[in-house]
Scaffold this active site. Structure first.
Site, PDB file in Angstrom:
ATOM      1  N   ARG A 103       8.768 -15.895  -7.709  1.00  0.00           N
ATOM      2  CA  ARG A 103       9.886 -16.799  -7.458  1.00  0.00           C
ATOM      3  C   ARG A 103      10.349 -16.675  -6.021  1.00  0.00           C
ATOM      4  NH1 ARG A 103      14.902 -18.164 -11.350  1.00  0.00           N
ATOM      5  NH2 ARG A 103      15.150 -20.261 -10.570  1.00  0.00           N
ATOM      6  N   SER A 113      30.565 -10.242 -10.077  1.00  0.00           N
ATOM      7  CA  SER A 113      30.581  -9.437 -11.299  1.00  0.00           C
ATOM      8  C   SER A 113      30.275  -7.970 -10.992  1.00  0.00           C
ATOM      9  CB  SER A 113      29.550  -9.993 -12.295  1.00  0.00           C
ATOM     10  OG  SER A 113      29.439  -9.154 -13.422  1.00  0.00           O
ATOM     11  N   GLY A 138      30.167  -3.295 -11.670  1.00  0.00           N
ATOM     12  CA  GLY A 138      29.023  -2.485 -11.266  1.00  0.00           C
ATOM     13  C   GLY A 138      27.733  -3.033 -11.862  1.00  0.00           C
ATOM     14  N   GLY A 177      14.069  -7.226 -11.371  1.00  0.00           N
ATOM     15  CA  GLY A 177      15.505  -7.153 -11.101  1.00  0.00           C
ATOM     16  C   GLY A 177      15.869  -7.584  -9.694  1.00  0.00           C
ATOM     17  N   GLU A 178      15.099  -8.546  -9.140  1.00  0.00           N
ATOM     18  CA  GLU A 178      15.356  -8.947  -7.752  1.00  0.00           C
ATOM     19  C   GLU A 178      16.719  -9.593  -7.579  1.00  0.00           C
ATOM     20  OE1 GLU A 178      13.204 -10.968  -3.906  1.00  0.00           O
ATOM     21  OE2 GLU A 178      12.057 -10.294  -5.645  1.00  0.00           O
ATOM     22  N   ARG A 179      17.209 -10.348  -8.576  1.00  0.00           N
ATOM     23  CA  ARG A 179      18.539 -10.962  -8.448  1.00  0.00           C
ATOM     24  C   ARG A 179      19.620  -9.876  -8.373  1.00  0.00           C
ATOM     25  NH1 ARG A 179      20.607 -13.358 -12.289  1.00  0.00           N
ATOM     26  NH2 ARG A 179      21.940 -14.844 -11.230  1.00  0.00           N
ATOM     27  N   ARG A 180      19.490  -8.846  -9.208  1.00  0.00           N
ATOM     28  CA  ARG A 180      20.449  -7.734  -9.186  1.00  0.00           C
ATOM     29  C   ARG A 180      20.379  -6.996  -7.840  1.00  0.00           C
ATOM     30  NH1 ARG A 180      18.025  -5.040 -14.035  1.00  0.00           N
ATOM     31  NH2 ARG A 180      16.767  -6.922 -14.132  1.00  0.00           N
ATOM     32  N   ARG A 193      13.103 -16.154 -17.767  1.00  0.00           N
ATOM     33  CA  ARG A 193      14.338 -16.770 -17.273  1.00  0.00           C
ATOM     34  C   ARG A 193      14.482 -18.196 -17.801  1.00  0.00           C
ATOM     35  NH1 ARG A 193      16.604 -13.354 -14.187  1.00  0.00           N
ATOM     36  NH2 ARG A 193      15.443 -11.852 -12.937  1.00  0.00           N
TER      37      ARG A 193
END
Length: 296
Positions: free
Chosen positions: A53, A67, A72, A92-95, A130
């Site tokens: 992506r 958030s 956290g 977990g690239e978005r995180r 997703r």
């Protein structure tokens, strides 16, 4: 998590829970700890080169960032260790990105051992999970999994928990012209629209119909009808055209006697009203049967 999501994540969860992908560490008492969560500096983590992506929605990232500032990181990211103080992101690239935006210096992470193929597979399977992926992104992820991990459609179907027909329908989208794929990606047309035009014989015709879909806001059903009409051969079209000019009394006569005689009846008529009636029979015996019916 519902059954559908569990099935969809089967490929990723199987890899992440495999013993041979875990870093084995020891606590202060010397007890082996498998798959422990560690706090890792964000500066020690590099992006996943296999991340399929390339676009991340800024608004969604900002919401996740807000958030994280309040709550956290709830779900740790997953990384692999590539040297003494360097890690590579697996999932977990978005995180990871949102944590940077939030000003964090560390992030909780599972540390795994993974090959390049496993890295790609994990990233792609997570990507497919997703819900906000468009159809082209899903199709590209499926194709990449097949190409890079040397999977058949059947094996891919088992890995992502989808029917093989579903996999095939997505992959067929990649055969459409690039211009049409962009319209699908940008959600100008739906996957239903795209599937309706796949069997059209030329890219030019496909693009033309897509323009009509967008300009006239055609439904999928309307597009299917349009495609059926396009695929009718010129000979059949001419026949349909001729039959369409036949007056209602002539059509009624043809239908009535076709049922009464149990055979095919053709009524031909020109613009001046001149014509002929053709009664079909399959044998001498069938001819005699029809004759007997006519004489009643």
């Amino acid at each position: 998590m519902n059954a559908k999501k569990q099935a969809l994540g089967r490929g990723l969860s199987a890899l992440l829970s495999a013993p041979d992908t875990d870093i084995v560490s020891r606590d202060s008492r010397g007890t082996t700890v498998v798959g422990a969560i560690a706090q890792i500096k964000l500066t020690q983590i590099e992006a996943n080169p296999f991340q399929p992506r390339t676009e991340f929605e800024e608004i969604a990232l900002q919401e996740l960032c807000d958030s994280i500032k309040v709550h956290g990181i709830i779900q740790p990211i997953t990384v692999r260790k590539i040297n003494a103080d360097k890690y590579q992101l697996i999932s977990g690239e978005r995180r990871f990105r949102a944590s940077k935006m939030a000003g964090l210096t560390e992030i909780p992470a599972y540390i795994r051992i993974a090959t390049d193929v496993q890295m790609l597979e994990m990233a792609l399977v997570e990507n497919i999970q997703r819900e906000n992926l468009n159809s082209i992104e899903v199709a590209l992820s499926y194709q990449a999994l097949m190409d890079e991990c040397n999977l058949t459609q059947e094996q891919l179907s088992e890995k992502v928990g989808k029917n093989r027909s579903t996999i095939t329908n997505y992959l067929r989208l990649l055969k459409l012209p690039a211009e049409v794929q962009l319209d699908i990606r940008d959600e100008k047309i739906s996957m239903g629209h795209a599937r309706a035009i796949i069997n059209i014989d030329t890219p030019e015709k496909q693009i033309d119909i897509v323009r009509q879909i967008i300009e006239k806001d055609l439904s999928v059903r309307e597009v299917e009808t349009l495609v059926r009409e396009m695929n009718v051969s010129p000979v059949i079209k001419q026949k349909i055209k001729k039959n369409a000019t036949l007056p209602i009394p002539h059509q009624s006569f043809s239908n009535f006697y076709a049922q009464k005689l149990n055979t095919k009846i053709e009524v031909k008529r020109n613009k001046k009203g001149k014509g002929s009636i053709l009664i079909h029979f399959s044998s001498d015996k069938d001819f005699e049967r029809i004759l007997a019916e006519l004489e009643k």
